[in-house]
Design a protein around this motif. Structure first.
Motif, PDB file in Angstrom:
ATOM      1  N   TYR A  21     -12.542  17.270   0.966  1.00  0.00           N
ATOM      2  CA  TYR A  21     -11.239  16.629   0.803  1.00  0.00           C
ATOM      3  C   TYR A  21     -11.379  15.251   0.163  1.00  0.00           C
ATOM      4  O   TYR A  21     -12.485  14.784  -0.123  1.00  0.00           O
ATOM      5  N   TYR A  22     -10.246  14.614  -0.107  1.00  0.00           N
ATOM      6  CA  TYR A  22     -10.222  13.312  -0.770  1.00  0.00           C
ATOM      7  C   TYR A  22      -9.722  12.245   0.189  1.00  0.00           C
ATOM      8  O   TYR A  22      -8.692  12.406   0.852  1.00  0.00           O
ATOM      9  N   LEU A  23     -10.455  11.143   0.205  1.00  0.00           N
ATOM     10  CA  LEU A  23     -10.110  10.020   1.065  1.00  0.00           C
ATOM     11  C   LEU A  23     -10.445   8.738   0.308  1.00  0.00           C
ATOM     12  O   LEU A  23     -11.435   8.678  -0.417  1.00  0.00           O
ATOM     13  N   GLY A  24      -9.610   7.729   0.475  1.00  0.00           N
ATOM     14  CA  GLY A  24      -9.953   6.421  -0.071  1.00  0.00           C
ATOM     15  C   GLY A  24      -8.941   5.900  -1.072  1.00  0.00           C
ATOM     16  O   GLY A  24      -7.899   6.510  -1.328  1.00  0.00           O
ATOM     17  N   GLU A  25      -9.278   4.753  -1.637  1.00  0.00           N
ATOM     18  CA  GLU A  25      -8.406   4.095  -2.602  1.00  0.00           C
ATOM     19  C   GLU A  25      -8.722   4.602  -4.003  1.00  0.00           C
ATOM     20  O   GLU A  25      -9.893   4.662  -4.404  1.00  0.00           O
TER      21      GLU A  25
ATOM     22  N   LEU B 200      -5.877   2.561  -9.498  1.00  0.00           N
ATOM     23  CA  LEU B 200      -4.708   1.780  -9.109  1.00  0.00           C
ATOM     24  C   LEU B 200      -4.927   1.136  -7.747  1.00  0.00           C
ATOM     25  O   LEU B 200      -5.108   1.846  -6.747  1.00  0.00           O
ATOM     26  N   ARG B 201      -4.910  -0.184  -7.693  1.00  0.00           N
ATOM     27  CA  ARG B 201      -5.112  -0.872  -6.435  1.00  0.00           C
ATOM     28  C   ARG B 201      -3.959  -0.586  -5.475  1.00  0.00           C
ATOM     29  O   ARG B 201      -2.791  -0.535  -5.870  1.00  0.00           O
ATOM     30  N   GLY B 202      -4.297  -0.413  -4.218  1.00  0.00           N
ATOM     31  CA  GLY B 202      -3.280  -0.171  -3.203  1.00  0.00           C
ATOM     32  C   GLY B 202      -2.780   1.250  -3.130  1.00  0.00           C
ATOM     33  O   GLY B 202      -1.898   1.555  -2.323  1.00  0.00           O
ATOM     34  N   TYR B 203      -3.347   2.162  -3.969  1.00  0.00           N
ATOM     35  CA  TYR B 203      -2.956   3.578  -3.949  1.00  0.00           C
ATOM     36  C   TYR B 203      -4.044   4.343  -3.216  1.00  0.00           C
ATOM     37  O   TYR B 203      -5.164   4.468  -3.702  1.00  0.00           O
ATOM     38  N   TRP B 204      -3.708   4.850  -2.028  1.00  0.00           N
ATOM     39  CA  TRP B 204      -4.677   5.517  -1.175  1.00  0.00           C
ATOM     40  C   TRP B 204      -4.387   7.003  -1.110  1.00  0.00           C
ATOM     41  O   TRP B 204      -3.248   7.432  -1.299  1.00  0.00           O
ATOM     42  N   VAL B 205      -5.414   7.780  -0.803  1.00  0.00           N
ATOM     43  CA  VAL B 205      -5.296   9.242  -0.797  1.00  0.00           C
ATOM     44  C   VAL B 205      -5.926   9.808   0.470  1.00  0.00           C
ATOM     45  O   VAL B 205      -7.000   9.363   0.900  1.00  0.00           O
ATOM     46  N   ALA B 206      -5.247  10.770   1.079  1.00  0.00           N
ATOM     47  CA  ALA B 206      -5.813  11.587   2.164  1.00  0.00           C
ATOM     48  C   ALA B 206      -5.228  12.980   1.995  1.00  0.00           C
ATOM     49  O   ALA B 206      -4.152  13.286   2.510  1.00  0.00           O
TER      50      ALA B 206
ATOM     51  N   HIS C  92       0.844  -1.198   0.000  1.00  0.00           N
ATOM     52  CA  HIS C  92       0.000   0.000   0.000  1.00  0.00           C
ATOM     53  C   HIS C  92       0.877   1.245   0.000  1.00  0.00           C
ATOM     54  O   HIS C  92       1.938   1.271   0.644  1.00  0.00           O
ATOM     55  N   VAL C  93       0.401   2.265  -0.693  1.00  0.00           N
ATOM     56  CA  VAL C  93       1.016   3.587  -0.652  1.00  0.00           C
ATOM     57  C   VAL C  93      -0.102   4.586  -0.371  1.00  0.00           C
ATOM     58  O   VAL C  93      -1.196   4.490  -0.936  1.00  0.00           O
ATOM     59  N   VAL C  94       0.166   5.553   0.534  1.00  0.00           N
ATOM     60  CA  VAL C  94      -0.831   6.570   0.865  1.00  0.00           C
ATOM     61  C   VAL C  94      -0.288   7.940   0.482  1.00  0.00           C
ATOM     62  O   VAL C  94       0.759   8.355   0.978  1.00  0.00           O
TER      63      VAL C  94
END
Length: 815
Positions: free
Chosen positions: A333-337, A341-347, A205-207
């Motif tokens: 704001y932005y939250l979630g996968e 791209l699987r495993g790419y998360w955003v906050a 995972h990458v956030v």
């Protein structure tokens, strides 16, 4: 060389409060092998210069839930980590200087009560008693939230970082992520640089917590994170002798907020037209930097602030600060996968409420990553709502110049964005505009919301009362109810699912039975394992191996993502075909009469029953007619190849003069659908709402075999419902409902209105909302209670119903 591992379970990019919160909460949930990489030093982007306001009340229940969590977290962090966060519950106060703003803040107070936030309404004299330095000139009302607070943003972030380290997370500064590596549609890790050193960390995972760097970082991997930095200004006074502790004060009509801190006053601004920043990128060495002063830009705010708080005229200015913060196209704001791209998360993209939001957002994202699903409905901040075109830099630069100021603008119902418009247009746009259409925007689509009469200004004039288009909506509404109306719903998302296994895929994903004859239309939901509603849609079987899914335009990216992530190795293909067809709903009792004038096909009930679709001739073209309705009347949705749309429209309008055809907008469609108690995804039904609680059990077929959510449906059928979606009609025909208003059952607040509009055929405002019930409670017992809706502090009696108040037996769609 930095002490970095070669592999980790997760790599978090960015050491502001958002990244530190994600690391803290993942570690709290027992994750190990957590690595957070910060390009410079922790807090050095935006966090360090944030004002540190921690307001609990947000525009919806779940965003309020996240903000309340943040306040609770910051209160206990110091005891846990030994680092002072500077958090104190000084309370906050918002004042109104007009009757319209008074209506807004009193409605917000009602929402606070519905959401469990302590709130007190204030008279002008009570405002003055609480804030003695305030000039009460023009103040008409106030609201006080005693549990709001303020904190030291940098120290909160450092405390979160320490808490994460205490549980084993590794946090490393002065390491820049140059690339997020991928393979097979999912992340595989990150490449990093630190001075002359470089390396790779393999990760599941990458956030992306990159703040104002987040858009460009995401774009390298084709991920859409539309945000842009703006300049944000505030001043800090010299110490003011004997200044007492004061609540945070907001005067939104003067674009200002005031915060007392250590005997000084911080004055911040959310001016109507902001200054975007960083159009050419952010320089590599940016770290704890300030932007150039622009006193001319700030001066109008300061002048009003001195009038509002005269003591500022005598206080010296210690600091004039200008720093960048990131803003998004819709101020959420932005939250979630990421769907790409699987495993790419955003906050990221916190729109100047990052301190209040990051504690809760980090908790929610950590639980989402751990459980594979969000802890509750987070659609309004879900990164999947972002449209790919919105990462366009010119679009963002123009839009965020408006969204910063909208934080303190009047939050009128139906308020439309003024900037970055006209991006996505139906092929009928100019035809509608020439006939008086007044457009709104959803997901970038320009949609005709109402039609101005000849000589009437084709524009919104905003108010909390009856809008300037109220009578237009009534006329359009009644045309749909009594005559015939034509709408443009080209903005619908249209998805083809086809292939040998298409039926099997849809049977697994949909709660209704998809094994129907070609030409049949099925209304259904796609559910999650909890029985919550992930998508609300119609599915038309085109052939043995091909299906057309029609979804709201706003949820298209979400729905595509849900379908593609559940395909597995099935022999099926999911294709977005939204741009290929225009959609013209022709609705009303005279719809059949009009169709007979433009088509030789048979539209009788026997030949063309409800819930079927087939190709028809229309004018000199061809279309596919779907006999369905979102307004609750006889009608067809006409799916027309884009290049034939203008011809079909002209044919219908010309023939329509014979039967009194009226062009109708989305406001009339919404008022019709709420009379009929049709649910609206994102408001009345979400992934947190069980399909049976929502009253949609009629669209569920547990006997067809296994599907996602089936076990949760069977469980609730066995244990009984804990709440039910009800429909309400206000008995006062002048009162208006929008959303968020508290619902009272026998004098006690039990829920809130999820969506509202005016029911012109029913003669009053109509709302939907969930009401708790005991598992064995019957519908008759629920209806035996007395119900009221709180509108800006006024209790309005309401008739409640579990069946639709309009056409409860669904007879009119089958005329």
């Amino acid at each position: 060389m930095p002490d970095l591992p070669s592999a980790a379970r997760v790599v978090i990019i960015g050491g502001g409060i958002s990244g530190c919160s994600v690391a803290y909460h993942l570690a709290e949930l027992g994750w190990t092998d957590i690595v957070l990489l910060e390009r410079k030093q922790l807090t050095s982007g935006t966090t360090w210069h944030a004002a540190g306001l921690v307001g609990q009340l947000q525009s919806t229940q779940n965003r309020t839930r996240l903000a309340k969590y943040s306040a609770d977290l910051y209160m206990r962090l110091e005891a846990e980590t030994g680092l002072a966060t500077g958090f104190r519950q000084c309370g906050s106060m918002t004042v109104a200087l007009s009757t319209e703003r008074r209506e807004e803040i009193l409605r917000l107070a009602g929402m606070a009560r519905a959401f469990g936030v302590e709130v007190h309404e204030l008279t002008p004299s009570e405002v003055g008693a609480m804030h003695p330095h305030l000039n009460l000139d023009g103040v008409v009302a106030g609201v006080h939230l005693p549990k709001d607070g303020q904190a030291d943003p940098g120290n909160v972030a450092l405390a979160l970082a320490k808490g994460a380290r205490m549980r084993g997370a590794r946090i490393v500064e002065n390491v820049k992520v140059s690339t997020v590596t991928t393979a097979g549609g999912r992340v595989t890790g990150v490449d990093w640089q630190s001075g002359e050193e470089s390396g790779h960390i393999a990760a599941e995972h990458v956030v992306n917590c990159g703040g104002m760097w987040g858009r460009d970082l995401a774009a390298r991997n084709g991920v859409t994170v539309p945000l842009h930095a703006c300049e944000h200004f505030y001043i800090v006074t010299e110490t003011i002798p004997e200044l007492q502790r004061l609540p945070v004060l907001r005067v939104p009509e003067e674009c200002a907020y005031f915060k007392e801190d250590a005997g000084k006053i911080l004055l911040g601004a959310f001016e109507p037209v902001a200054k975007p920043w960083g159009m050419d990128g952010i320089r590599e060495d940016f770290c704890f930097d300030q932007l150039p002063e622009d006193f001319d830009h700030f001066e109008p705010i300061l002048e009003k602030a001195i009038h509002r708080m005269p003591m500022l005229a005598e206080a010296g200015i210690h600091t004039f600060f200008n720093g960048p913060e990131s803003f998004t196209p819709d101020d959420r704001y932005y939250l979630g996968e990421a769907p790409e791209l699987r495993g790419y998360w955003v906050a990221a993209g916190y729109n100047s409420i990052g301190i209040a939001s990051s504690g809760g957002a980090g908790m929610a994202l950590a639980r989402w990553m751990t459980d594979g699903a969000p802890p509750f409905d987070l659609w309004e901040v879900d990164v999947r709502r972002a449209q790919p075109f919105q990462k366009n830099r010119r679009y963002l630069r123009e839009r965020v110049s408006e969204t910063l100021g909208l934080l303190y603008a009047d939050h009128f119902p139906y308020r439309q964005m003024a900037s970055s418009r006209g991006i996505r247009r139906s092929p009928l746009h100019e035809h509608l505009k020439a006939r008086g259409a007044v457009f709104g925007e959803v997901a970038g689509w320009e949609r005709a919301n109402w039609f101005a009469d000849a000589g009437q200004p084709a524009e919104y004039r905003y108010t909390w009362g009856r809008a300037n288009w109220f009578d237009n909506q009534r006329a359009e509404h009644m045309a749909l109810r009594e005559g015939v109306g034509l709408l443009d719903m080209t903005s619908f998302g249209k998805i083809r699912v086809e292939g040998r296994d298409a039926l099997a895929v849809l049977q697994t994903l949909c709660a209704n039975d998809m094994d129907v004859a070609a030409g049949r239309i099925v209304y259904t939901q796609m559910l999650n394992a909890r029985g919550g509603i992930e998508s609300d849609l119609t599915v038309t079987r085109l052939s043995e191996t091909a299906f057309l899914l029609v979804v709201p335009g706003a949820t298209l990216q979400r729905d595509l993502n849900w379908l593609r992530r559940h395909l597995g190795d099935a022999a099926a293909v999911v294709t977005d075909v939204s741009s290929g067809e225009a959609v013209l709903p022709l609705m009303g009792p005279k719809a059949r009469d009009l169709m007979a004038l433009v088509s030789p096909d048979d539209f009788s009930n026997g030949a063309f029953p409800f819930g079927t679709a087939r190709e028809i001739e229309i004018g000199m073209g061809l279309a596919r007619a779907h006999r369905v309705s979102y307004v609750g009347e006889l009608g067809w949705e006409l799916y027309v190849p884009t290049e034939q749309a203008a011809h079909v429209f002209e044919t219908l309008v010309e023939a329509g003069t014979e039967v009194g055809l009226r062009l109708c907008g989305l406001h009339a469609m919404d008022s019709c659908r709420i009379e009929r108690a049709f649910r609206h995804f994102g408001h009345d039904i979400t992934d947190e709402d069980h399909v049976l609680e929502a009253g949609l059990g009629f669209a569920v077929r547990t006997g067809k075999g296994d599907f996602i959510g089936r076990d949760a449906i069977l469980k609730v059928r066995e244990t009984g419902l804990s709440r039910r979606l009800m429909q309400f009609r206000l008995t006062d025909p002048e009162a208006l409902l929008y959303h968020g208003e508290p619902i009272l059952r026998d004098g006690k607040v039990v829920g809130h209105v999820t969506s509202g509009n005016y029911g012109h055929a029913l003669g009053g405002a109509i709302g939907l909302g969930y009401v708790p019930c005991s598992p064995g409670e019957t519908g008759a017992e629920m209806l035996a209670s007395t119900y009221a809706i709180d509108i800006a502090g006024r209790l309005c009696p309401a008739d409640a119903s579990l069946a639709p108040l309009y056409d409860p037996r669904s007879e009119r769609v089958k005329l």
